[in-house]
Write a protein that holds these residues in place. Structure first.
Motif, PDB file in Angstrom:
ATOM      1  N   ALA A 150      19.667  62.495  41.880  1.00 34.55           N
ATOM      2  CA  ALA A 150      20.436  61.352  42.365  1.00 34.55           C
ATOM      3  C   ALA A 150      19.870  60.776  43.653  1.00 34.55           C
ATOM      4  O   ALA A 150      19.500  61.507  44.561  1.00 34.55           O
ATOM      5  N   ALA A 151      19.845  59.453  43.703  1.00 37.71           N
ATOM      6  CA  ALA A 151      19.540  58.756  44.949  1.00 37.71           C
ATOM      7  C   ALA A 151      20.830  58.614  45.751  1.00 37.71           C
ATOM      8  O   ALA A 151      20.821  58.615  46.976  1.00 37.71           O
ATOM      9  N   GLU A 152      21.944  58.492  45.032  1.00 36.47           N
ATOM     10  CA  GLU A 152      23.251  58.310  45.656  1.00 36.47           C
ATOM     11  C   GLU A 152      24.329  58.766  44.683  1.00 36.47           C
ATOM     12  O   GLU A 152      24.209  58.561  43.482  1.00 36.47           O
ATOM     13  N   ILE A 153      25.377  59.388  45.213  1.00 40.24           N
ATOM     14  CA  ILE A 153      26.532  59.765  44.398  1.00 40.24           C
ATOM     15  C   ILE A 153      27.774  59.151  45.026  1.00 40.24           C
ATOM     16  O   ILE A 153      28.083  59.421  46.187  1.00 40.24           O
ATOM     17  N   GLN A 154      28.445  58.308  44.268  1.00 39.53           N
ATOM     18  CA  GLN A 154      29.704  57.695  44.705  1.00 39.53           C
ATOM     19  C   GLN A 154      30.827  58.533  44.103  1.00 39.53           C
ATOM     20  O   GLN A 154      31.041  58.533  42.902  1.00 39.53           O
ATOM     21  N   ASP A 155      31.546  59.271  44.941  1.00 43.64           N
ATOM     22  CA  ASP A 155      32.578  60.196  44.487  1.00 43.64           C
ATOM     23  C   ASP A 155      33.952  59.640  44.851  1.00 43.64           C
ATOM     24  O   ASP A 155      34.306  59.562  46.026  1.00 43.64           O
ATOM     25  N   GLU A 156      34.728  59.279  43.839  1.00 42.59           N
ATOM     26  CA  GLU A 156      36.079  58.765  44.057  1.00 42.59           C
ATOM     27  C   GLU A 156      37.136  59.724  43.507  1.00 42.59           C
ATOM     28  O   GLU A 156      38.255  59.314  43.209  1.00 42.59           O
ATOM     29  N   THR A 157      36.792  61.005  43.374  1.00 42.07           N
ATOM     30  CA  THR A 157      37.746  61.969  42.824  1.00 42.07           C
ATOM     31  C   THR A 157      38.948  62.169  43.744  1.00 42.07           C
ATOM     32  O   THR A 157      39.990  62.626  43.284  1.00 42.07           O
ATOM     33  N   GLY A 158      38.839  61.819  44.996  1.00 40.23           N
ATOM     34  CA  GLY A 158      39.969  61.908  45.919  1.00 40.23           C
ATOM     35  C   GLY A 158      41.141  61.045  45.490  1.00 40.23           C
ATOM     36  O   GLY A 158      42.292  61.312  45.852  1.00 40.23           O
ATOM     37  N   ARG A 159      40.869  60.023  44.697  1.00 44.39           N
ATOM     38  CA  ARG A 159      41.941  59.154  44.198  1.00 44.39           C
ATOM     39  C   ARG A 159      42.877  59.905  43.264  1.00 44.39           C
ATOM     40  O   ARG A 159      44.023  59.497  43.069  1.00 44.39           O
ATOM     41  N   LEU A 160      42.419  61.005  42.692  1.00 47.95           N
ATOM     42  CA  LEU A 160      43.249  61.769  41.759  1.00 47.95           C
ATOM     43  C   LEU A 160      44.378  62.505  42.468  1.00 47.95           C
ATOM     44  O   LEU A 160      45.405  62.765  41.867  1.00 47.95           O
ATOM     45  N   THR A 161      44.192  62.840  43.721  1.00 45.96           N
ATOM     46  CA  THR A 161      45.196  63.598  44.462  1.00 45.96           C
ATOM     47  C   THR A 161      45.849  62.803  45.578  1.00 45.96           C
ATOM     48  O   THR A 161      46.754  63.301  46.238  1.00 45.96           O
ATOM     49  N   ALA A 162      45.396  61.573  45.796  1.00 47.51           N
ATOM     50  CA  ALA A 162      45.976  60.745  46.845  1.00 47.51           C
ATOM     51  C   ALA A 162      47.389  60.292  46.448  1.00 47.51           C
ATOM     52  O   ALA A 162      47.658  60.021  45.287  1.00 47.51           O
ATOM     53  N   ALA A 163      48.256  60.254  47.428  1.00 45.70           N
ATOM     54  CA  ALA A 163      49.625  59.777  47.180  1.00 45.70           C
ATOM     55  C   ALA A 163      49.585  58.284  46.930  1.00 45.70           C
ATOM     56  O   ALA A 163      48.889  57.539  47.624  1.00 45.70           O
ATOM     57  N   PRO A 164      50.323  57.798  45.943  1.00 46.39           N
ATOM     58  CA  PRO A 164      50.338  56.367  45.684  1.00 46.39           C
ATOM     59  C   PRO A 164      50.996  55.601  46.833  1.00 46.39           C
ATOM     60  O   PRO A 164      51.875  56.123  47.513  1.00 46.39           O
ATOM     61  N   ALA A 165      50.540  54.391  47.030  1.00 46.00           N
ATOM     62  CA  ALA A 165      51.127  53.546  48.067  1.00 46.00           C
ATOM     63  C   ALA A 165      52.533  53.156  47.663  1.00 46.00           C
ATOM     64  O   ALA A 165      52.821  52.937  46.481  1.00 46.00           O
ATOM     65  N   THR A 166      53.400  53.107  48.634  1.00 47.66           N
ATOM     66  CA  THR A 166      54.782  52.685  48.342  1.00 47.66           C
ATOM     67  C   THR A 166      54.986  51.260  48.801  1.00 47.66           C
ATOM     68  O   THR A 166      54.414  50.823  49.799  1.00 47.66           O
TER      69      THR A 166
END
Length: 74
Positions: free
Chosen positions: A54-70
């Motif tokens: 990989a030249a770059e890895i964009q990791d958005e797995t944090g969205r799976l555990t983030a609390a939804p906006a209210t």
């Protein structure tokens, strides 16, 4: 020659894992060109190998555990 990388766009529900078709949360930009998309499961499974190519890895797995906006309504 200077290479300019454009900022990565956020992954959407339309982006699908190249391995299983689930929603993608990782974008891997390859050194050789092109990109691969992975769900969180396959991203973790293939992480050691992906880091090698990989030249770059964009990791958005944090969205799976983030609390939804209210939304506060008046």
């Amino acid at each position: 020659m200077t290479t300019v990388l454009t900022p990565a766009t956020p992954l959407t529900a339309a982006d699908r894992c190249d391995r299983c078709g689930a929603q993608a949360y990782l974008r891997v930009v390859l050194i050789s060109g092109g990109e691969l998309l992975f769900c969180a499961h396959h991203g973790r499974k293939f992480e050691p190998e992906l880091k090698k190519i990989a030249a770059e890895i964009q990791d958005e797995t944090g969205r799976l555990t983030a609390a939804p906006a209210t939304v506060v309504e008046d």
